[in-house]
Design a protein around this motif. Structure first.
Motif, short mmCIF file in Angstrom:
data_model
loop_
_atom_site.label_atom_id
_atom_site.label_comp_id
_atom_site.label_asym_id
_atom_site.label_seq_id
_atom_site.Cartn_x
_atom_site.Cartn_y
_atom_site.Cartn_z
N ILE A 34 13.60 -0.35 -8.43
CA ILE A 34 14.67 -1.08 -7.77
C ILE A 34 14.39 -1.20 -6.27
O ILE A 34 14.53 -2.28 -5.68
N MET A 35 13.97 -0.12 -5.65
CA MET A 35 13.66 -0.16 -4.21
C MET A 35 12.45 -1.05 -3.94
O MET A 35 12.42 -1.77 -2.94
N ARG A 36 11.47 -1.00 -4.82
CA ARG A 36 10.30 -1.88 -4.66
C ARG A 36 10.72 -3.34 -4.74
O ARG A 36 10.31 -4.17 -3.94
N GLY A 37 11.53 -3.65 -5.73
CA GLY A 37 12.00 -5.02 -5.90
C GLY A 37 12.82 -5.50 -4.71
O GLY A 37 12.64 -6.62 -4.23
N LEU A 38 13.71 -4.64 -4.23
CA LEU A 38 14.53 -5.03 -3.07
C LEU A 38 13.68 -5.24 -1.82
O LEU A 38 13.94 -6.16 -1.04
N ALA A 39 12.66 -4.42 -1.65
CA ALA A 39 11.80 -4.58 -0.48
C ALA A 39 11.02 -5.89 -0.55
O ALA A 39 10.91 -6.60 0.46
N ALA A 55 0.83 -1.21 0.00
CA ALA A 55 0.00 0.00 0.00
C ALA A 55 0.86 1.26 0.00
O ALA A 55 0.54 2.25 -0.67
N ARG A 56 1.96 1.24 0.73
CA ARG A 56 2.85 2.40 0.76
C ARG A 56 3.51 2.61 -0.60
O ARG A 56 3.78 3.74 -0.99
N PHE A 57 3.80 1.54 -1.32
CA PHE A 57 4.45 1.68 -2.61
C PHE A 57 3.52 2.30 -3.63
O PHE A 57 3.95 3.02 -4.51
N PHE A 58 2.24 2.02 -3.55
CA PHE A 58 1.31 2.64 -4.48
C PHE A 58 1.05 4.10 -4.12
O PHE A 58 0.65 4.89 -4.95
N ASP A 59 1.31 4.44 -2.87
CA ASP A 59 1.07 5.80 -2.39
C ASP A 59 2.27 6.71 -2.65
O ASP A 59 2.11 7.89 -2.90
N ALA A 60 3.47 6.17 -2.58
CA ALA A 60 4.68 6.99 -2.67
C ALA A 60 5.37 6.80 -4.01
O ALA A 60 5.14 5.81 -4.71
N GLN A 61 6.23 7.74 -4.32
CA GLN A 61 7.04 7.66 -5.52
C GLN A 61 8.35 6.95 -5.18
O GLN A 61 9.32 7.56 -4.77
N VAL A 62 8.35 5.63 -5.35
CA VAL A 62 9.51 4.81 -5.02
C VAL A 62 9.97 4.14 -6.31
O VAL A 62 9.15 3.69 -7.10
N SER A 63 11.28 4.06 -6.51
CA SER A 63 11.81 3.47 -7.74
C SER A 63 11.53 1.97 -7.78
O SER A 63 11.31 1.33 -6.75
#
Length: 82
Positions: free
Chosen positions: A53-58, A43-51
């Motif tokens: 690469i960071m999404r994948g690592l998380a 949910a935080r990833f859809f809300d924030a502007q995250v790359s």
């Protein structure tokens, strides 16, 4: 501020459930806590502007946590599934 406090509460709740599940040896409780944690992160990833690469690592880290916790619990003598 409201959504931030809800996310903070869910993170605290899932962390607490994870610790309680580990101490009691309940694999189901631990997996549900990790699932809740994954939903909060998603949910935080859809809300924030995250790359990407960071999404994948998380998500790799979250998947590794699932595997390591389940392996450790099974090596501890098996979990008590409900």
């Amino acid at each position: 501020f409201f959504f931030f406090s809800i996310n903070l509460y869910l993170l605290f709740f899932s962390g607490r459930q994870l610790v309680d599940g580990y101490r009691s040896g309940q694999q189901t409780q631990m997996n549900l806590a990790l699932l809740l944690l994954g939903v909060v992160v998603l949910a935080r990833f859809f809300d924030a502007q995250v790359s990407f690469i960071m999404r994948g690592l998380a998500f790799i880290a979250l998947g590794a946590a699932f595997l390591l916790i389940n392996r450790r619990l099974l090596g501890k003598g098996g979990g008590k599934n409900e």
